[in-house]
Scaffold this motif. Structure first.
Motif, PDB file in Angstrom:
ATOM      1  N   ILE A  86       0.824  -1.200   0.000  1.00 52.25           N
ATOM      2  CA  ILE A  86       0.000   0.000   0.000  1.00 52.25           C
ATOM      3  C   ILE A  86       0.868   1.265   0.000  1.00 52.25           C
ATOM      4  O   ILE A  86       0.492   2.292  -0.571  1.00 52.25           O
ATOM      5  N   LYS A  87       2.068   1.184   0.612  1.00 47.61           N
ATOM      6  CA  LYS A  87       2.967   2.326   0.596  1.00 47.61           C
ATOM      7  C   LYS A  87       3.491   2.571  -0.822  1.00 47.61           C
ATOM      8  O   LYS A  87       3.724   3.714  -1.218  1.00 47.61           O
ATOM      9  N   THR A  88       3.679   1.502  -1.573  1.00 48.20           N
ATOM     10  CA  THR A  88       4.132   1.620  -2.965  1.00 48.20           C
ATOM     11  C   THR A  88       3.012   2.108  -3.880  1.00 48.20           C
ATOM     12  O   THR A  88       3.215   2.985  -4.721  1.00 48.20           O
ATOM     13  N   GLU A  89       1.807   1.543  -3.693  1.00 47.65           N
ATOM     14  CA  GLU A  89       0.697   1.834  -4.603  1.00 47.65           C
ATOM     15  C   GLU A  89      -0.036   3.131  -4.261  1.00 47.65           C
ATOM     16  O   GLU A  89      -0.507   3.836  -5.154  1.00 47.65           O
ATOM     17  N   LYS A  90      -0.110   3.473  -2.967  1.00 46.98           N
ATOM     18  CA  LYS A  90      -0.875   4.656  -2.539  1.00 46.98           C
ATOM     19  C   LYS A  90      -0.070   5.484  -1.525  1.00 46.98           C
ATOM     20  O   LYS A  90      -0.492   5.677  -0.381  1.00 46.98           O
ATOM     21  N   PRO A  91       1.101   5.969  -1.927  1.00 49.91           N
ATOM     22  CA  PRO A  91       1.972   6.670  -0.973  1.00 49.91           C
ATOM     23  C   PRO A  91       1.398   7.969  -0.427  1.00 49.91           C
ATOM     24  O   PRO A  91       1.831   8.434   0.636  1.00 49.91           O
ATOM     25  N   ASN A  92       0.436   8.546  -1.138  1.00 50.06           N
ATOM     26  CA  ASN A  92      -0.123   9.830  -0.712  1.00 50.06           C
ATOM     27  C   ASN A  92      -1.482   9.708  -0.039  1.00 50.06           C
ATOM     28  O   ASN A  92      -2.115  10.717   0.284  1.00 50.06           O
ATOM     29  N   ASP A  93      -1.924   8.463   0.166  1.00 55.82           N
ATOM     30  CA  ASP A  93      -3.255   8.252   0.747  1.00 55.82           C
ATOM     31  C   ASP A  93      -3.234   8.118   2.272  1.00 55.82           C
ATOM     32  O   ASP A  93      -4.287   8.265   2.915  1.00 55.82           O
ATOM     33  N   TYR A  94      -2.066   7.820   2.832  1.00 60.05           N
ATOM     34  CA  TYR A  94      -1.966   7.615   4.279  1.00 60.05           C
ATOM     35  C   TYR A  94      -0.739   8.329   4.838  1.00 60.05           C
ATOM     36  O   TYR A  94       0.192   8.682   4.104  1.00 60.05           O
TER      37      TYR A  94
END
Length: 569
Positions: free
Chosen positions: A385-393
């Motif tokens: 999730i850090k790779t795919e959505k780094p700006n979401d969390y």
């Protein structure tokens, strides 16, 4: 690990003033909501005074587990805001003729206690009240048996031993260096002069006249019943009992009481004349250093010539107070978390200040994954999730750290160890993950790896006193570095790290200082002959020489960033 937070506050009151709303804005309330929702803070209470208008806004709970809603009657530790009470008490004594700002501290200390001097000059009460005594932030004999309540067993005998044996490293009155021990000593001197305890003085001269019935050093039963429990990260932590150095940070209070205190400070003509005159004296500029970009009243920090401000932090609490007397405005922000709430107070006083959006906490999501699927699968999930959505969390270093400690406190040591290992892998240049991993290894009785990680933490942040103290307790030698005056002199000059951002390095009396564009000057401490660190924030600098041995560049390491700079002057 605790950090000094005042520097962040002092540098942010530089935004354009515009017309002020009489109410707390929707933007501020939504920001507070996002902080609580994303577990940055457990509970937050704000009190805002604008002329005759008073508004409170509260959100969150008194405890992460089984807490009730916080409100203006909830009790918090206010930490270093206590120093402004100490200054008011001193001003009362000065105005009554009982004391003088220029009195040497030796006039009030027991004859057996020898106050430190330098070049024939003595420390005065004014020096203590303006942080210009030359005394450091903390006494070096503060060795608590309980790190969760570090001041509880520090005695007056300890304080006397420290004062009698401390050797000043800088001329008295030459620079402003924030000193808890200095302000704590001032509080004790007020005790010695009056024959009363510091708490008795606070109650008699400030709390009772202003009907601040919940402002004390020692909890009464009513305060205990309304206590917002302190939190370090996601975990409940102990209250700090600060008695010997109470004048530096021992007071507990409520937003309701602190609003009364603010009103007295901004409308002091409406209160008892003696207290009015004392507050007026405490507000007057008492020290100004253009080079440091520092201006002090008695305990109060002055910004832009118009704001009086202070903040505070103990193990599980943060607080911030700011006044604008000319506009008859003031704000108090209290939280039962160790996450600074300075941006809230700054935004209320300076509406042009931009609030940084709060992203959802990855720790909340990851905790559920661990419970549902186990820690190994949860770590795979985290990486994806850090790779795919780094700006979401929010993926900042504190997220994994706080979650790791939560599991450690629950006795789930292997899960905590896995999370701390992950944090080290994700942030290999940050000090705190290694510190936490060292603690986890110590918990599972692996002393070798505990020492290894504490050493690495100290290497990355030589100002990490927790790692230093731990290693000393295990009889591991911690190298103390001394750099010659000649070598320090070779580092002086101006370094350009960006077109509009430079750092000026200077030396004075065998000490090295750095001043960045638009900021005060701070001392650099050596960890190697060419490596230095700051104590006010977690940051390091390293100097580099060319093939002829001349210093030509430096690099700043801060917040995970590596910023090189060429020497231009």
């Amino acid at each position: 690990m605790k950090k000094s937070i005042f520097i962040a506050l002092a540098l942010l009151f530089n935004f354009q003033v515009k017309a002020q709303d009489s109410k707390i804005s929707t933007e501020v309330k939504e920001y507070i909501q996002s902080r609580v929702d994303n577990q940055m803070n457990v509970g937050i209470v704000v009190g805002y005074i604008n002329g005759d208008t008073i508004e409170y806004y509260s959100l969150g709970k008194t405890a992460m587990e089984n807490g009730v809603a916080v409100n203006e009657a909830s009790v918090f530790e206010i930490g270093s805001i206590s120093k402004t009470f100490t200054a008011t008490l001193l001003a009362l004594k000065v105005n009554s003729g009982e004391m003088n700002l220029d009195d040497p501290i030796s006039k009030y200390l027991p004859k057996a206690v020898k106050g430190p001097t330098r070049n024939g000059k003595e420390i005065t009460l004014k020096h203590l009240a303006t942080h210009t005594s030359g005394l450091p932030k903390l006494p070096d004999n503060l060795e608590s048996r309980n790190p969760k309540n570090p001041y509880v067993d520090y005695t007056y005998k300890d304080l006397y031993n420290y004062i009698s044996n401390h050797e000043l490293k800088v001329d008295i009155g030459s620079v402003s260096e924030y000193s808890n021990v200095g302000m704590g000593l001032l509080g004790h001197i007020l005790e010695l002069q009056s024959g009363k305890t510091y708490e008795e003085l606070v109650i008699e001269y400030i709390a009772n006249p202003l009907q601040m019935n919940d402002t004390r050093l020692v909890f009464n039963e009513a305060m205990k019943n309304r206590l917002a429990k302190g939190h370090e990260g996601l975990l409940e932590t102990e209250n700090w009992d600060i008695i010997t150095l109470g004048g530096a940070g021992g007071i507990r209070s409520t937003a309701s009481d602190m609003v009364k205190y603010i009103q007295a400070n901004i409308n002091s003509e409406s209160i008892d004349s003696k207290l009015h005159n004392a507050m007026s004296l405490a507000h007057k500029s008492a020290y100004k250093n253009e080079e440091q970009r520092t201006e002090m009243a008695l305990a109060w920090h002055i910004e832009n010539g118009k704001f009086l401000l202070h903040n505070g932090a103990t193990g599980g609490y943060s607080a911030m107070i700011a006044l604008e007397k000319s506009g008859k405005r003031g704000v108090i922000v209290l939280t039962n978390s160790n996450q600074s709430i300075d941006p809230i107070g700054i935004k209320i006083m300076m509406p042009t200040y931009p609030l940084k959006p709060i992203l959802p906490s990855i720790a909340k999501v990851l905790e559920k994954e661990i419970i549902d699927n186990g820690v190994e699968k949860a770590i795979v999930f985290y990486k994806s999730i850090k790779t795919e959505k780094p700006n979401d969390y929010n993926f900042q270093v504190e997220e994994l750290n706080a979650l790791g400690y939560k599991f450690l406190a629950e006795g789930k040591k292997e899960i905590a160890l896995a999370l701390f290992k992950l944090n080290v892998a994700e942030f290999p240049n940050e000090s705190n993950p290694y510190d936490s991993l060292g603690e986890a290894y110590f918990e599972i009785r692996n002393q070798e790896l505990a020492v290894k990680n504490y050493k690495k933490s100290l290497e990355l942040n030589p100002g990490n006193d927790n790692a230093r103290d731990f290693l000393k307790r295990l009889n591991v030698e911690v190298k103390e570095v001394v750099v010659s005056k000649e070598m320090l002199l070779s580092y002086t000059g101006k370094y350009e790290l960006a077109p509009t951002f430079k750092i000026v390095i200077t030396t004075k009396e065998g000490r090295l200082f750095a001043q960045a564009t638009g900021q005060p000057q701070f001392e650099l401490f050596p960890s190697d002959y060419n490596k230095f660190y700051l104590k006010v924030v977690e940051a390091r600098v390293q100097f580099y020489a060319n093939d002829k041995g001349n210093i030509e560049s430096m690099t700043l390491f801060q917040n995970g960033e590596v910023i090189p700079g060429k020497k231009v002057e």
